[in-house]
Design a protein around this motif. Sequence first.
Motif, PDB file in Angstrom:
ATOM      1  N   ARG A   3       0.851  -1.175   0.000  1.00 22.34           N
ATOM      2  CA  ARG A   3       0.000   0.000   0.000  1.00 22.34           C
ATOM      3  C   ARG A   3       0.888   1.225   0.000  1.00 22.34           C
ATOM      4  NH1 ARG A   3      -3.930  -2.916   4.490  1.00 22.34           N
ATOM      5  NH2 ARG A   3      -3.530  -4.933   3.549  1.00 22.34           N
ATOM      6  N   LEU A   4       0.371   2.330  -0.485  1.00 22.76           N
ATOM      7  CA  LEU A   4       1.233   3.448  -0.832  1.00 22.76           C
ATOM      8  C   LEU A   4       1.436   4.435   0.304  1.00 22.76           C
ATOM      9  CD1 LEU A   4      -0.201   4.075  -4.368  1.00 22.76           C
ATOM     10  CD2 LEU A   4       1.695   2.634  -3.689  1.00 22.76           C
ATOM     11  N   ASN A 170      -9.612  -3.511   2.195  1.00 20.05           N
ATOM     12  CA  ASN A 170     -10.290  -4.649   1.573  1.00 20.05           C
ATOM     13  C   ASN A 170     -11.707  -4.336   1.145  1.00 20.05           C
ATOM     14  OD1 ASN A 170      -8.115  -6.471   1.825  1.00 20.05           O
ATOM     15  ND2 ASN A 170      -8.661  -6.912   3.953  1.00 20.05           N
ATOM     16  N   ASP A 171     -12.271  -3.226   1.600  1.00 16.55           N
ATOM     17  CA  ASP A 171     -13.667  -2.897   1.304  1.00 16.55           C
ATOM     18  C   ASP A 171     -13.828  -1.764   0.306  1.00 16.55           C
ATOM     19  OD1 ASP A 171     -14.613  -4.867   3.039  1.00 16.55           O
ATOM     20  OD2 ASP A 171     -14.578  -3.512   4.759  1.00 16.55           O
ATOM     21  N   GLY A 172     -12.733  -1.234  -0.239  1.00 16.40           N
ATOM     22  CA  GLY A 172     -12.850  -0.165  -1.216  1.00 16.40           C
ATOM     23  C   GLY A 172     -11.774   0.891  -1.113  1.00 16.40           C
ATOM     24  N   ASP A 173     -11.108   1.002   0.051  1.00 18.57           N
ATOM     25  CA  ASP A 173      -9.933   1.856   0.235  1.00 18.57           C
ATOM     26  C   ASP A 173     -10.188   3.318  -0.137  1.00 18.57           C
ATOM     27  OD1 ASP A 173      -7.373   2.224   1.148  1.00 18.57           O
ATOM     28  OD2 ASP A 173      -6.422   1.803  -0.775  1.00 18.57           O
ATOM     29  N   VAL A 265      -8.855   6.611  -6.754  1.00 21.19           N
ATOM     30  CA  VAL A 265      -7.912   7.008  -5.720  1.00 21.19           C
ATOM     31  C   VAL A 265      -6.696   6.093  -5.785  1.00 21.19           C
ATOM     32  CG1 VAL A 265      -7.581   7.307  -3.237  1.00 21.19           C
ATOM     33  CG2 VAL A 265      -9.804   7.812  -4.259  1.00 21.19           C
ATOM     34  N   ASN A 266      -5.487   6.644  -5.767  1.00 23.88           N
ATOM     35  CA  ASN A 266      -4.271   5.833  -5.756  1.00 23.88           C
ATOM     36  C   ASN A 266      -4.309   4.899  -4.547  1.00 23.88           C
ATOM     37  OD1 ASN A 266      -3.520   7.487  -7.898  1.00 23.88           O
ATOM     38  ND2 ASN A 266      -2.254   8.807  -6.616  1.00 23.88           N
ATOM     39  N   SER A 267      -4.140   3.596  -4.785  1.00 21.21           N
ATOM     40  CA  SER A 267      -4.371   2.633  -3.717  1.00 21.21           C
ATOM     41  C   SER A 267      -3.151   1.781  -3.384  1.00 21.21           C
ATOM     42  CB  SER A 267      -5.563   1.735  -4.070  1.00 21.21           C
ATOM     43  OG  SER A 267      -5.845   0.813  -3.052  1.00 21.21           O
ATOM     44  N   PHE A 268      -2.679   0.950  -4.337  1.00 20.40           N
ATOM     45  CA  PHE A 268      -1.584   0.038  -4.001  1.00 20.40           C
ATOM     46  C   PHE A 268      -0.864  -0.410  -5.260  1.00 20.40           C
ATOM     47  CE2 PHE A 268      -5.040  -2.789  -5.031  1.00 20.40           C
ATOM     48  CZ  PHE A 268      -4.459  -3.929  -5.554  1.00 20.40           C
ATOM     49  N   LEU A 269       0.283  -1.073  -5.054  1.00 24.21           N
ATOM     50  CA  LEU A 269       1.058  -1.652  -6.143  1.00 24.21           C
ATOM     51  C   LEU A 269       1.529  -3.036  -5.734  1.00 24.21           C
ATOM     52  CD1 LEU A 269       4.331  -1.419  -5.288  1.00 24.21           C
ATOM     53  CD2 LEU A 269       3.857   0.986  -5.669  1.00 24.21           C
ATOM     54  N   LEU A 270       1.897  -3.830  -6.715  1.00 25.08           N
ATOM     55  CA  LEU A 270       2.427  -5.167  -6.457  1.00 25.08           C
ATOM     56  C   LEU A 270       3.924  -5.074  -6.232  1.00 25.08           C
ATOM     57  CD1 LEU A 270       0.466  -7.305  -9.063  1.00 25.08           C
ATOM     58  CD2 LEU A 270      -0.151  -6.738  -6.709  1.00 25.08           C
ATOM     59  N   PHE A 278      -2.624  -0.016  -8.844  1.00 18.47           N
ATOM     60  CA  PHE A 278      -4.082  -0.056  -8.812  1.00 18.47           C
ATOM     61  C   PHE A 278      -4.662   1.193  -8.171  1.00 18.47           C
ATOM     62  CE2 PHE A 278      -2.736  -4.368  -9.305  1.00 18.47           C
ATOM     63  CZ  PHE A 278      -3.709  -4.969 -10.098  1.00 18.47           C
ATOM     64  N   ILE A 279      -5.795   1.618  -8.716  1.00 19.46           N
ATOM     65  CA  ILE A 279      -6.582   2.700  -8.145  1.00 19.46           C
ATOM     66  C   ILE A 279      -7.961   2.155  -7.810  1.00 19.46           C
ATOM     67  CG2 ILE A 279      -5.305   4.458  -9.428  1.00 19.46           C
ATOM     68  CD1 ILE A 279      -7.671   4.640 -11.370  1.00 19.46           C
ATOM     69  N   THR A 280      -8.702   2.898  -7.008  1.00 13.24           N
ATOM     70  CA  THR A 280     -10.028   2.445  -6.609  1.00 13.24           C
ATOM     71  C   THR A 280     -11.026   2.607  -7.749  1.00 13.24           C
ATOM     72  OG1 THR A 280     -10.648   4.618  -5.725  1.00 13.24           O
ATOM     73  CG2 THR A 280      -9.539   3.079  -4.226  1.00 13.24           C
ATOM     74  N   ASP A 281     -12.201   2.040  -7.556  1.00 13.48           N
ATOM     75  CA  ASP A 281     -13.242   2.040  -8.573  1.00 13.48           C
ATOM     76  C   ASP A 281     -13.864   3.433  -8.726  1.00 13.48           C
ATOM     77  OD1 ASP A 281     -15.154   0.517 -10.331  1.00 13.48           O
ATOM     78  OD2 ASP A 281     -16.567   1.309  -8.857  1.00 13.48           O
ATOM     79  N   THR A 282     -14.132   3.835  -9.959  1.00 12.04           N
ATOM     80  CA  THR A 282     -14.673   5.166 -10.231  1.00 12.04           C
ATOM     81  C   THR A 282     -16.083   5.331  -9.682  1.00 12.04           C
ATOM     82  OG1 THR A 282     -13.386   5.190 -12.284  1.00 12.04           O
ATOM     83  CG2 THR A 282     -15.092   6.864 -12.044  1.00 12.04           C
TER      84      THR A 282
END
Length: 408
Positions: A3-4, A170-173, A265-270, A278-282
């Motif tokens: 997570r960022l 885990n629910d949308g960040d 929203v900027n969320s996390f990377l592998l 990855f970013i959150t859902d629009t």
Amino acid sequence: MARLRRVAVLAALLVPLGGIAPATASAAEPGQSAELEKSVVALHIKTVANVRYPTDGGGEDLVKEPMTVEGACSGFLVSATGDIVTAGHCVDPQEIRRDILIEALIYMEKTKAINSAKQWLEYALKNWDVEGTSKGSKPETRVRVTQPESVGGPVKFNHNAQILDYKSFNDGDVALLRVSGISGALPLPIAVQDPAVGTKLVSIGFPAAVGRVIDENQRASFKTGTASSQQTSPKGVPQTEVNSDLSGGMSGGPTVDDDGNVLGVNSFLLRNQQNFNFITDTTDLGAFVRQHGVSPVAPRSAPKAPGESTGDGAVPTPASDSGGGFPWWILAVVVAVLLVAAGGGFVWYRRNQRRPIPAEQPVTPAFVGTAMPQYGPQVRPPNDPPGCDHRNNPPGVRFCNTCGAPLS
């Protein structure tokens, strides 16, 4: 997976425990960045807490008191009155509790109280208490919102933010904060739908790596890319994969399209991978904000349907011709279609006059019997002319190769 969010004091331990993966900056859109930067803010998160752990013989003790853990995230304005969106994991109490326990374990490892902070983490998460400065109280977390002075944005000095609500990682960040005393804010619009694969985008935020090499007036970084895919987490949460380079500290910042509409929203990377970010859902972001009484400004690129508000009080009306009479352009289209059809019919007629189509002839097998020799006995049609036995013909032909007579 990393997570960022950036916790400065934990840099030595965060990488083996699933922490920051750095990335390089890429080009920004120069015509757009100046305006967008006025809507992006830096978040400084500070928590003061005590960690109480069990001792041999059924007792308990404090690691040290008090403990202070600081972190950093990004965010963006979604209203003119100081409503700010960031990533949920930036302010989630459970995420902060984990950070505090990591800091406590690092301290105990340094003081030789334990051998390995990493090996103790799982046990501490289940059995140790994190509380405020008085026993049984909650840890005190403060979120300060800032902008560089050179940006000329609405945040002229540090503001304390109130945490209105959040969704866990885990629910949308996603989380919603509010600050008072803001004027002249330029809220970012939220797009109406998820980006299609290949959509150009820009991810904005304050990378921790940049913050370590410049002064306190860090400017936001703009990292370009495209939407790579639409995915769903194991818990059924939709997410958008992007290939713009995200890094620690950019959590909560916006990823926008070419028109400046927020896609997520900027969320996390592998971890240990390139450009799997990855970013959150629009649509989830828009719904979350509206659930808390915030009406986002209208997207800059989306056309408005008749009767739909544009966000500034204006309501578009259906288009009509200036004279209010019959739409003559429709008649012109109909006439053009008729002329094309008439021309095509004339060409067809002339072509068929020059080349009459012969009547279809019934087809019969060229060979009889079960065997099919290369050239063998053939059926002789009733109009067979004398002098030709039609034997020198391959199977399936309709006219004799020798005399040209039809074979059926």
